[in-house]
Design a protein around this motif. Structure first.
Motif, mmCIF file in Angstrom:
data_model
loop_
_atom_site.group_PDB
_atom_site.id
_atom_site.type_symbol
_atom_site.label_atom_id
_atom_site.label_comp_id
_atom_site.label_asym_id
_atom_site.label_seq_id
_atom_site.Cartn_x
_atom_site.Cartn_y
_atom_site.Cartn_z
ATOM 1 N N GLU A 188 0.816 -1.210 0.000
ATOM 2 C CA GLU A 188 0.000 0.000 0.000
ATOM 3 C C GLU A 188 0.854 1.266 0.000
ATOM 4 O O GLU A 188 0.539 2.254 -0.679
ATOM 5 C CB GLU A 188 -0.912 -0.009 1.222
ATOM 6 N N ARG A 189 1.978 1.246 0.728
ATOM 7 C CA ARG A 189 2.855 2.419 0.782
ATOM 8 C C ARG A 189 3.489 2.693 -0.570
ATOM 9 O O ARG A 189 3.572 3.845 -1.008
ATOM 10 C CB ARG A 189 3.933 2.199 1.848
ATOM 11 N N THR A 190 3.924 1.620 -1.252
ATOM 12 C CA THR A 190 4.537 1.786 -2.571
ATOM 13 C C THR A 190 3.531 2.335 -3.578
ATOM 14 O O THR A 190 3.846 3.224 -4.380
ATOM 15 C CB THR A 190 5.087 0.442 -3.071
ATOM 16 N N ILE A 191 2.301 1.806 -3.535
ATOM 17 C CA ILE A 191 1.268 2.272 -4.462
ATOM 18 C C ILE A 191 0.953 3.747 -4.216
ATOM 19 O O ILE A 191 0.846 4.542 -5.157
ATOM 20 C CB ILE A 191 -0.002 1.417 -4.312
ATOM 21 N N ALA A 192 0.826 4.132 -2.938
ATOM 22 C CA ALA A 192 0.548 5.527 -2.617
ATOM 23 C C ALA A 192 1.671 6.437 -3.111
ATOM 24 O O ALA A 192 1.413 7.511 -3.683
ATOM 25 C CB ALA A 192 0.357 5.696 -1.110
ATOM 26 N N ALA A 193 2.927 6.014 -2.925
ATOM 27 C CA ALA A 193 4.069 6.812 -3.384
ATOM 28 C C ALA A 193 4.089 6.909 -4.906
ATOM 29 O O ALA A 193 4.390 7.973 -5.478
ATOM 30 C CB ALA A 193 5.368 6.208 -2.868
ATOM 31 N N GLY A 194 3.776 5.803 -5.576
ATOM 32 C CA GLY A 194 3.737 5.822 -7.034
ATOM 33 C C GLY A 194 2.639 6.719 -7.569
ATOM 34 O O GLY A 194 2.832 7.444 -8.551
ATOM 35 N N LEU A 195 1.478 6.686 -6.920
ATOM 36 C CA LEU A 195 0.376 7.548 -7.349
ATOM 37 C C LEU A 195 0.697 9.020 -7.104
ATOM 38 O O LEU A 195 0.299 9.893 -7.879
ATOM 39 C CB LEU A 195 -0.906 7.156 -6.620
ATOM 40 N N ARG A 196 1.423 9.302 -6.015
ATOM 41 C CA ARG A 196 1.841 10.688 -5.783
ATOM 42 C C ARG A 196 2.740 11.175 -6.919
ATOM 43 O O ARG A 196 2.637 12.325 -7.357
ATOM 44 C CB ARG A 196 2.582 10.799 -4.452
ATOM 45 N N ALA A 197 3.644 10.304 -7.385
ATOM 46 C CA ALA A 197 4.528 10.691 -8.489
ATOM 47 C C ALA A 197 3.735 10.931 -9.762
ATOM 48 O O ALA A 197 3.975 11.908 -10.493
ATOM 49 C CB ALA A 197 5.587 9.612 -8.714
ATOM 50 N N ASP A 198 2.778 10.051 -10.056
ATOM 51 C CA ASP A 198 1.930 10.216 -11.239
ATOM 52 C C ASP A 198 1.182 11.544 -11.203
ATOM 53 O O ASP A 198 1.178 12.314 -12.178
ATOM 54 C CB ASP A 198 0.905 9.072 -11.304
ATOM 55 N N THR A 199 0.531 11.791 -10.076
ATOM 56 C CA THR A 199 -0.333 12.974 -9.977
ATOM 57 C C THR A 199 0.461 14.276 -9.890
ATOM 58 O O THR A 199 0.078 15.280 -10.480
ATOM 59 C CB THR A 199 -1.267 12.838 -8.770
ATOM 60 N N LEU A 200 1.586 14.259 -9.151
ATOM 61 C CA LEU A 200 2.411 15.457 -9.079
ATOM 62 C C LEU A 200 3.041 15.748 -10.429
ATOM 63 O O LEU A 200 3.123 16.911 -10.863
ATOM 64 C CB LEU A 200 3.490 15.300 -8.008
ATOM 65 N N GLY A 201 3.497 14.693 -11.110
ATOM 66 C CA GLY A 201 4.039 14.874 -12.456
ATOM 67 C C GLY A 201 3.005 15.473 -13.395
ATOM 68 O O GLY A 201 3.317 16.328 -14.230
ATOM 69 N N SER A 202 1.740 15.024 -13.244
ATOM 70 C CA SER A 202 0.659 15.566 -14.074
ATOM 71 C C SER A 202 0.394 17.028 -13.745
ATOM 72 O O SER A 202 0.155 17.847 -14.635
ATOM 73 C CB SER A 202 -0.619 14.746 -13.869
ATOM 74 N N ALA A 203 0.423 17.376 -12.451
ATOM 75 C CA ALA A 203 0.154 18.755 -12.045
ATOM 76 C C ALA A 203 1.246 19.709 -12.513
ATOM 77 O O ALA A 203 0.976 20.876 -12.854
ATOM 78 C CB ALA A 203 0.010 18.830 -10.529
ATOM 79 N N LEU A 204 2.507 19.231 -12.546
ATOM 80 C CA LEU A 204 3.621 20.079 -12.966
ATOM 81 C C LEU A 204 3.781 20.122 -14.484
ATOM 82 O O LEU A 204 4.349 21.071 -15.028
ATOM 83 C CB LEU A 204 4.922 19.571 -12.338
#
Length: 443
Positions: free
Chosen positions: A262-278
């Motif tokens: 669950e921690r890895t998935i949450a970290a990966g989703l943060r990268a996806d979404t932050l990358g999208s926002a930037l």
């Protein structure tokens, strides 16, 4: 590291440049502006890949994960462009919607990693199928030529070039193996362009006009604009993207023998979404995982995340070289159409493969797929179906991916969760929480 990193770039290059080509053509960008948009998407894909592989704080799965422009956003973005009266405002509206969707997704990442049971294969398979089906008309339009108003639109010459490109890709996929097989689409684009030269439909002007070195100027197309309907549409796309990325992380974790918790998935989703926002800051679109690169990791058995990070470095360098980005603008539209049949069709096929594992022997799952596909295909088969609705509502309704995804999620809740005991609902989706994408699918 350099050669294997380049192999990852080659495997996903066509998938990265296709979305800006589709959206740019829908808006009516010039060759120079299209080259700029393509380079920006390559640049932001590299940054998103760095974020995912190398990681910062609790951001990044730190797995050999390639990120780039997601296909899921293409249909909604073209719908936004069609609904925007002044085409000069289309990209700013899209960028504003992507920024908001990315930031909301970043905040929701830790909660979404726990809610994945609401997105079993019956939902993800339906959505992925709709993505491919929604994009196929784009490939058919490309195959007929660059200008629908031209007298030679749909001529035998254009259709022949599309067919020749398709044939080249199929022959390469059938009779080659290894690296050449992985980049069959890329080779097909090059070969089709060469074949098109004697017919006078290849224009090398964008390359001649492009600079060797350049930088994607922030907000080149204008400051972002924030429209509610566009934001809602891109938020739906963000949910689809996060669902696909979760499935990809689970599959990749098994391949590299480091199960994604669950921690890895949450970290990966943060990268996806932050990358999208930037990404819109540098004129790029929403980013997500590229599942075909997972197949490449499985095939080569090279599991180092630093190899994929090297691939991200090449993407950044290509984004900083407008001349390299302009090469894709040289490819004639019919050639792109022939390759697009394979590219977009493989997305739909991947969705069908996911549906095979969705338990379609159960009547309720068949109903979910049947109704969701029907709702999602409405904008494709009957483009004027929602003509009586307000323009803001049509931005969402005219996207088959958005409407189909909402229908699939809602129907899954009705049939598998509402009115059931927690134990029964959990049992219904326990095995569905780990949907494994096909190696050749495209996010």
């Amino acid at each position: 590291m350099a050669t294997t990193g380049l192999q990852h770039v080659a495997a996903m290059y066509a998938g990265v440049v296709a979305p800006p080509l589709i959206v740019g053509a829908a808006i009516g960008l010039s060759g120079t502006e299209l080259t700029f948009l393509t380079g920006a998407c390559l640049f932001t894909a590299g940054l998103a890949t760095f974020l995912q592989t190398l990681g910062v704080w609790k951001i990044g799965a730190r797995l050999p994960f390639v990120n780039g422009v997601t296909f899921a956003g293409v249909a909604p973005m073209t719908a936004i462009a069609a609904a925007t009266h002044d085409k000069a405002d289309a990209l700013p509206v899209i960028f504003g919607a992507v920024i908001v969707a990315g930031l909301l997704g970043f905040l929701a990442a830790p909660f979404f990693s726990k809610a994945v049971r609401f997105f079993p294969p019956v939902v993800t398979g339906t959505v992925i199928t709709l993505i491919g089906v929604s994009l196929l008309p784009v490939a058919f339009g490309w195959a007929q030529g660059p200008d629908p108003a031209a007298h030679d639109y749909g001529s035998a010459t254009y259709l022949g070039l599309a067919a020749a490109t398709l044939l080249i890709v199929l022959l390469l996929r059938r009779f080659t193996r290894g690296f050449v097989k992985q980049i069959a689409v890329l080779i097909g684009l090059v070969a089709g362009t060469v074949v098109a030269i004697p017919f006078g439909v290849t224009n090398f002007g964008p390359v001649a006009d492009a600079d060797v070195v350049g930088f994607p100027t922030p907000f080149h197309f204008g400051a972002p604009q924030f429209h509610i309907a566009a934001i809602l549409s891109m938020c739906v796309v963000m949910v689809v993207s996060m669902t696909e990325s979760t499935a990809d992380m689970l599959a990749l974790g098994e391949i590299v023998e480091r199960p994604a918790d669950e921690r890895t998935i949450a970290a990966g989703l943060r990268a996806d979404t932050l990358g999208s926002a930037l990404s819109p800051l540098f004129n790029g679109f929403m980013c997500s995982a590229f599942a075909q690169n997972i197949g490449l990791v499985a095939m080569t058995r090279i599991r180092s995340r630093f190899v994929v990070a090297a691939g991200g470095g090449f993407l950044v360098l290509m984004g900083l070289c407008p001349m390299a980005a302009s090469l894709i603008a040289v490819v004639p539209r019919p050639v792109l159409g022939g390759a697009g049949v394979v590219l977009f069709g493989s997305v739909a096929a991947s969705g069908i493969q996911t549906l095979v594992r969705a338990g379609l022997e159960k009547d309720e799952n068949v109903l979910i797929v049947a109704v969701s596909l029907a709702v999602g295909i409405v904008p494709i088969t009957a483009p004027d179906f929602y003509h009586a609705f307000p323009g803001t509502a049509r931005i969402v309704l005219d996207s088959g991916i958005s409407t189909g995804c909402v229908a699939a999620v809602a129907l899954n809740l009705v049939f598998h969760h509402l009115g059931r005991r927690p134990e029964a609902a959990k049992g219904t989706t326990a095995t569905a929480a780990v949907p494994r994408p096909a190696p050749q699918s495209i996010s």
